[in-house]
Write a protein that holds these residues in place. Structure first.
Motif, mmCIF file in Angstrom:
data_model
loop_
_atom_site.group_PDB
_atom_site.id
_atom_site.type_symbol
_atom_site.label_atom_id
_atom_site.label_comp_id
_atom_site.label_asym_id
_atom_site.label_seq_id
_atom_site.Cartn_x
_atom_site.Cartn_y
_atom_site.Cartn_z
ATOM 1 N N MET A 1 9.503 -1.945 -7.557
ATOM 2 C CA MET A 1 8.355 -2.741 -7.978
ATOM 3 C C MET A 1 7.338 -1.825 -8.760
ATOM 4 S SD MET A 1 5.926 -5.646 -6.110
ATOM 5 C CE MET A 1 7.428 -6.493 -5.385
ATOM 6 N N THR A 2 7.081 -2.372 -9.973
ATOM 7 C CA THR A 2 5.860 -1.419 -10.597
ATOM 8 C C THR A 2 4.696 -1.443 -9.960
ATOM 9 O OG1 THR A 2 5.427 -3.149 -12.124
ATOM 10 C CG2 THR A 2 7.277 -1.885 -12.938
ATOM 11 N N GLU A 3 3.842 -0.747 -10.305
ATOM 12 C CA GLU A 3 2.477 -0.872 -9.663
ATOM 13 C C GLU A 3 1.767 -2.068 -10.030
ATOM 14 O OE1 GLU A 3 -1.786 1.605 -8.956
ATOM 15 O OE2 GLU A 3 0.196 2.701 -9.875
ATOM 16 N N GLU A 4 1.898 -2.487 -11.327
ATOM 17 C CA GLU A 4 1.289 -3.473 -11.908
ATOM 18 C C GLU A 4 1.698 -4.861 -11.262
ATOM 19 O OE1 GLU A 4 1.326 -6.141 -16.102
ATOM 20 O OE2 GLU A 4 1.447 -3.836 -16.290
ATOM 21 N N LYS A 5 3.192 -4.953 -10.999
ATOM 22 C CA LYS A 5 3.548 -6.166 -10.197
ATOM 23 C C LYS A 5 3.139 -6.142 -8.640
ATOM 24 C CE LYS A 5 7.589 -7.485 -12.766
ATOM 25 N NZ LYS A 5 8.588 -8.285 -12.632
ATOM 26 N N GLN A 6 2.969 -5.026 -8.306
ATOM 27 C CA GLN A 6 2.441 -4.940 -6.792
ATOM 28 C C GLN A 6 0.943 -5.309 -6.626
ATOM 29 O OE1 GLN A 6 2.830 -0.930 -5.562
ATOM 30 N NE2 GLN A 6 4.813 -1.443 -4.503
ATOM 31 N N LEU A 7 0.320 -5.051 -7.554
ATOM 32 C CA LEU A 7 -1.213 -5.617 -7.794
ATOM 33 C C LEU A 7 -1.391 -6.889 -8.143
ATOM 34 C CD1 LEU A 7 -2.837 -2.423 -9.398
ATOM 35 C CD2 LEU A 7 -2.651 -2.989 -7.076
ATOM 36 N N GLN A 8 -0.227 -7.704 -8.607
ATOM 37 C CA GLN A 8 -0.306 -9.179 -8.699
ATOM 38 C C GLN A 8 -0.138 -9.834 -7.524
ATOM 39 O OE1 GLN A 8 2.613 -9.965 -11.767
ATOM 40 N NE2 GLN A 8 1.206 -8.817 -13.311
ATOM 41 N N CYS A 9 0.285 -9.246 -6.422
ATOM 42 C CA CYS A 9 0.688 -10.074 -5.093
ATOM 43 C C CYS A 9 -0.581 -9.630 -4.222
ATOM 44 C CB CYS A 9 1.783 -9.424 -4.442
ATOM 45 S SG CYS A 9 2.016 -10.007 -2.722
ATOM 46 N N PRO A 10 -1.225 -10.854 -3.692
ATOM 47 C CA PRO A 10 -2.408 -10.666 -2.988
ATOM 48 C C PRO A 10 -2.430 -9.757 -1.820
ATOM 49 C CG PRO A 10 -2.339 -13.139 -3.653
ATOM 50 C CD PRO A 10 -0.992 -12.204 -3.897
ATOM 51 N N MET A 11 -1.281 -9.812 -1.107
ATOM 52 C CA MET A 11 -0.945 -8.919 0.235
ATOM 53 C C MET A 11 -0.966 -7.536 -0.079
ATOM 54 S SD MET A 11 -0.777 -8.882 3.327
ATOM 55 C CE MET A 11 -0.437 -10.476 4.243
ATOM 56 N N ASN A 12 0.090 -7.330 -1.205
ATOM 57 C CA ASN A 12 -0.068 -5.775 -1.693
ATOM 58 C C ASN A 12 -1.318 -5.322 -2.237
ATOM 59 O OD1 ASN A 12 2.493 -5.383 -1.235
ATOM 60 N ND2 ASN A 12 3.330 -6.095 -3.147
ATOM 61 N N LEU A 13 -2.113 -6.248 -2.846
ATOM 62 C CA LEU A 13 -3.657 -5.547 -3.324
ATOM 63 C C LEU A 13 -4.275 -5.423 -2.048
ATOM 64 C CD1 LEU A 13 -5.274 -4.965 -5.883
ATOM 65 C CD2 LEU A 13 -5.772 -7.402 -5.868
ATOM 66 N N LEU A 14 -4.295 -6.121 -1.247
ATOM 67 C CA LEU A 14 -5.104 -5.879 -0.003
ATOM 68 C C LEU A 14 -4.680 -4.618 0.644
ATOM 69 C CD1 LEU A 14 -7.340 -6.745 2.059
ATOM 70 C CD2 LEU A 14 -5.347 -8.352 3.200
ATOM 71 N N MET A 15 -3.394 -4.492 0.911
ATOM 72 C CA MET A 15 -2.748 -3.292 1.454
ATOM 73 C C MET A 15 -3.031 -2.118 0.748
ATOM 74 S SD MET A 15 -1.902 -4.628 4.531
ATOM 75 C CE MET A 15 -1.117 -2.960 4.900
ATOM 76 N N ASN A 16 -3.265 -2.187 -0.526
ATOM 77 C CA ASN A 16 -3.586 -1.054 -1.260
ATOM 78 C C ASN A 16 -5.131 -0.679 -1.085
ATOM 79 O OD1 ASN A 16 -1.156 -0.373 -2.459
ATOM 80 N ND2 ASN A 16 -1.577 -1.599 -4.316
ATOM 81 N N SER A 17 -5.795 -1.540 -0.787
ATOM 82 C CA SER A 17 -7.435 -1.287 -0.532
ATOM 83 C C SER A 17 -7.382 -0.898 0.698
ATOM 84 C CB SER A 17 -8.108 -2.824 -1.011
ATOM 85 O OG SER A 17 -7.928 -3.088 -2.286
ATOM 86 N N ILE A 18 -6.919 -1.334 1.848
ATOM 87 C CA ILE A 18 -7.432 -0.935 2.908
ATOM 88 C C ILE A 18 -6.562 -0.107 3.789
ATOM 89 C CG2 ILE A 18 -8.757 -3.136 3.542
ATOM 90 C CD1 ILE A 18 -6.230 -4.080 5.148
ATOM 91 N N GLY A 19 -5.346 0.094 3.122
ATOM 92 C CA GLY A 19 -4.385 0.904 3.897
ATOM 93 C C GLY A 19 -4.870 2.546 3.859
ATOM 94 N N GLY A 20 -4.321 3.333 4.779
ATOM 95 C CA GLY A 20 -4.697 4.725 4.931
ATOM 96 C C GLY A 20 -5.142 4.732 6.529
ATOM 97 N N LYS A 21 -5.220 5.937 6.943
ATOM 98 C CA LYS A 21 -5.399 6.056 8.499
ATOM 99 C C LYS A 21 -6.767 5.701 8.768
ATOM 100 C CE LYS A 21 -5.457 10.107 11.799
ATOM 101 N NZ LYS A 21 -5.133 11.496 11.853
ATOM 102 N N TRP A 22 -7.931 5.594 8.112
ATOM 103 C CA TRP A 22 -9.071 5.489 8.551
ATOM 104 C C TRP A 22 -9.809 4.347 8.068
ATOM 105 C CZ3 TRP A 22 -10.176 8.882 12.161
ATOM 106 C CH2 TRP A 22 -9.683 10.197 12.106
ATOM 107 N N LYS A 23 -9.529 3.507 7.090
ATOM 108 C CA LYS A 23 -10.123 2.414 6.308
ATOM 109 C C LYS A 23 -10.491 1.518 7.448
ATOM 110 C CE LYS A 23 -9.262 3.317 1.649
ATOM 111 N NZ LYS A 23 -8.424 2.921 0.521
#
Length: 109
Positions: A1-23
């Motif tokens: 899945m392209t990054e543009e398509k991932q960012l169209q999905c609310p869950m993927n967009l959220l996970m991209n924002s809060i993902g990471g060890k410390w966030k």
């Protein structure tokens, strides 16, 4: 899945924002306004560079507000934005779930 398509999905967009060890932990800690050094002491295993990076990303994505006070020495405080505060009920639910299943999860590790 392209990054543009991932960012169209609310869950993927959220996970991209809060993902990471410390966030998630940083958002939890920022239920109350904190200074940078307070956060660094609270998370003993995080480097200054990584803490700065994670806070900047959370600020960029609208979860965290950074307030700089013009004084000597400089004072910087971090707090949740309205959007960040709106995420707190989800964090409380995650905490409750983790507490409920703590022993089970701990024993599987």
């Amino acid at each position: 899945m392209t990054e543009e398509k991932q960012l169209q999905c609310p869950m993927n967009l959220l996970m991209n924002s809060i993902g990471g060890k410390w966030k998630i932990s940083l958002l939890w800690a920022l239920k109350e306004t904190k200074r940078f050094n307070e956060l660094q002491k609270l998370f003993g295993g995080i480097t200054q560079t990584m803490l700065t990076k994670q806070l900047r990303e959370l600020e960029r994505d609208g979860f965290v507000h950074r307030e700089v006070y013009k004084q000597v020495p400089p004072k910087v405080e971090y707090s949740l934005t309205d959007m960040g505060a709106d995420f707190l009920p989800i964090l409380y639910n995650m905490n409750d779930w983790g507490a409920k299943h703590f022993e089970e999860l701990k024993n599987k590790r």
